[in-house]
Design a protein around this motif. Structure first.
Motif, PDB file in Angstrom:
ATOM      1  N   TYR A   1      -1.565  -2.968   9.181  1.00  0.00           N
ATOM      2  CA  TYR A   1      -1.366  -1.780   8.359  1.00  0.00           C
ATOM      3  C   TYR A   1      -0.459  -0.744   9.024  1.00  0.00           C
ATOM      4  CZ  TYR A   1      -5.224  -3.781   5.742  1.00  0.00           C
ATOM      5  OH  TYR A   1      -6.014  -4.625   5.015  1.00  0.00           O
ATOM      6  N   ALA A   2       0.170  -1.099  10.121  1.00  0.00           N
ATOM      7  CA  ALA A   2       0.982  -0.146  10.878  1.00  0.00           C
ATOM      8  C   ALA A   2       2.136   0.417  10.051  1.00  0.00           C
ATOM      9  CB  ALA A   2       1.510  -0.801  12.154  1.00  0.00           C
ATOM     10  N   GLN A   3       2.850  -0.439   9.318  1.00  0.00           N
ATOM     11  CA  GLN A   3       3.986   0.035   8.517  1.00  0.00           C
ATOM     12  C   GLN A   3       3.517   0.910   7.353  1.00  0.00           C
ATOM     13  OE1 GLN A   3       5.972  -3.708   7.614  1.00  0.00           O
ATOM     14  NE2 GLN A   3       7.687  -3.054   8.910  1.00  0.00           N
ATOM     15  N   LEU A   4       2.426   0.513   6.714  1.00  0.00           N
ATOM     16  CA  LEU A   4       1.883   1.311   5.614  1.00  0.00           C
ATOM     17  C   LEU A   4       1.497   2.704   6.095  1.00  0.00           C
ATOM     18  CD1 LEU A   4       0.809   1.642   2.703  1.00  0.00           C
ATOM     19  CD2 LEU A   4      -1.348   0.647   3.510  1.00  0.00           C
ATOM     20  N   VAL A   5       0.814   2.773   7.225  1.00  0.00           N
ATOM     21  CA  VAL A   5       0.371   4.056   7.769  1.00  0.00           C
ATOM     22  C   VAL A   5       1.567   4.912   8.177  1.00  0.00           C
ATOM     23  CG1 VAL A   5      -0.858   5.150   9.674  1.00  0.00           C
ATOM     24  CG2 VAL A   5      -1.916   3.264   8.420  1.00  0.00           C
ATOM     25  N   ALA A   6       2.555   4.314   8.823  1.00  0.00           N
ATOM     26  CA  ALA A   6       3.746   5.065   9.223  1.00  0.00           C
ATOM     27  C   ALA A   6       4.448   5.656   7.994  1.00  0.00           C
ATOM     28  CB  ALA A   6       4.698   4.164  10.002  1.00  0.00           C
ATOM     29  N   MET A   7       4.519   4.874   6.913  1.00  0.00           N
ATOM     30  CA  MET A   7       5.143   5.345   5.679  1.00  0.00           C
ATOM     31  C   MET A   7       4.329   6.488   5.065  1.00  0.00           C
ATOM     32  SD  MET A   7       4.870   5.049   2.078  1.00  0.00           S
ATOM     33  CE  MET A   7       3.742   3.698   1.950  1.00  0.00           C
TER      34      MET A   7
ATOM     35  N   ALA B   1       4.682   5.100  -5.926  1.00  0.00           N
ATOM     36  CA  ALA B   1       5.429   3.873  -6.214  1.00  0.00           C
ATOM     37  C   ALA B   1       5.402   2.871  -5.059  1.00  0.00           C
ATOM     38  CB  ALA B   1       6.880   4.233  -6.544  1.00  0.00           C
ATOM     39  N   ALA B   2       4.861   3.264  -3.918  1.00  0.00           N
ATOM     40  CA  ALA B   2       4.922   2.424  -2.723  1.00  0.00           C
ATOM     41  C   ALA B   2       3.944   1.257  -2.784  1.00  0.00           C
ATOM     42  CB  ALA B   2       4.635   3.272  -1.489  1.00  0.00           C
ATOM     43  N   ASP B   3       4.351   0.126  -2.218  1.00  0.00           N
ATOM     44  CA  ASP B   3       3.464  -1.024  -2.091  1.00  0.00           C
ATOM     45  C   ASP B   3       2.310  -0.672  -1.167  1.00  0.00           C
ATOM     46  OD1 ASP B   3       5.040  -2.607  -3.696  1.00  0.00           O
ATOM     47  OD2 ASP B   3       6.140  -3.510  -2.023  1.00  0.00           O
ATOM     48  N   GLY B   4       1.117  -1.114  -1.525  1.00  0.00           N
ATOM     49  CA  GLY B   4      -0.056  -0.856  -0.704  1.00  0.00           C
ATOM     50  C   GLY B   4      -0.817   0.393  -1.098  1.00  0.00           C
ATOM     51  N   ILE B   5      -0.239   1.180  -2.016  1.00  0.00           N
ATOM     52  CA  ILE B   5      -0.900   2.397  -2.497  1.00  0.00           C
ATOM     53  C   ILE B   5      -1.095   2.262  -3.999  1.00  0.00           C
ATOM     54  CG2 ILE B   5      -0.678   4.888  -2.808  1.00  0.00           C
ATOM     55  CD1 ILE B   5       0.933   4.944  -0.210  1.00  0.00           C
ATOM     56  N   VAL B   6      -2.339   2.482  -4.443  1.00  0.00           N
ATOM     57  CA  VAL B   6      -2.637   2.370  -5.870  1.00  0.00           C
ATOM     58  C   VAL B   6      -2.110   3.588  -6.619  1.00  0.00           C
ATOM     59  CG1 VAL B   6      -4.481   2.124  -7.577  1.00  0.00           C
ATOM     60  CG2 VAL B   6      -4.669   0.951  -5.372  1.00  0.00           C
TER      61      VAL B   6
END
Length: 119
Positions: A3-9, A47-52
């Motif tokens: 989840y490192a990239q998701l959290v950084a974003m 709109a980001a992947d990984g976020i509802v």
């Protein structure tokens, strides 16, 4: 961690670590109290992947992640060095719209990968 990239974003698009007053999580959401919500890029996050979705309610900036929110929260704590309260109860029911979004995201979030793969 996965989840490192998701959290950084997420950190980048909520205005950076310096914009976070506090963060906790419930069953499906990261619940931020931001210093300035106007610094957050809400449309990008939605709109980001990984976020509802993103919900702004009751002075909180809530990023709806889904059932794996605890893992995302742990990665967030590592990347920011913040200390949080961990999980909070889902006792604030919010508006009818908030509850509807919770219901729909809870139903469809686990199946999104399968739906995307079959599309």
């Amino acid at each position: 961690m996965k989840y490192a990239q998701l959290v950084a974003m997420i950190i980048e698009n909520i205005g950076g670590k310096d914009n976070i007053n506090s963060v906790v999580h419930c069953t499906t959401r990261l619940r931020f109290k931001l210093k300035d919500e106007h610094r957050a890029n809400t449309d990008y996050l939605k709109a980001a992947d990984g976020i509802v979705t993103v919900v702004q309610s009751g002075g909180q900036y809530q990023v709806v992640i889904g059932n794996h929110v605890a893992d995302v929260y742990q990665e967030l704590m590592q990347q920011t060095g913040l200390t949080g309260q961990e999980q909070v109860p889902d006792d604030d029911k919010g508006s009818l719209l908030d509850r509807f979004i919770d219901l729909i995201s809870g139903i469809f979030a686990p199946a999104l990968g399968l739906l995307a793969a079959t599309g």
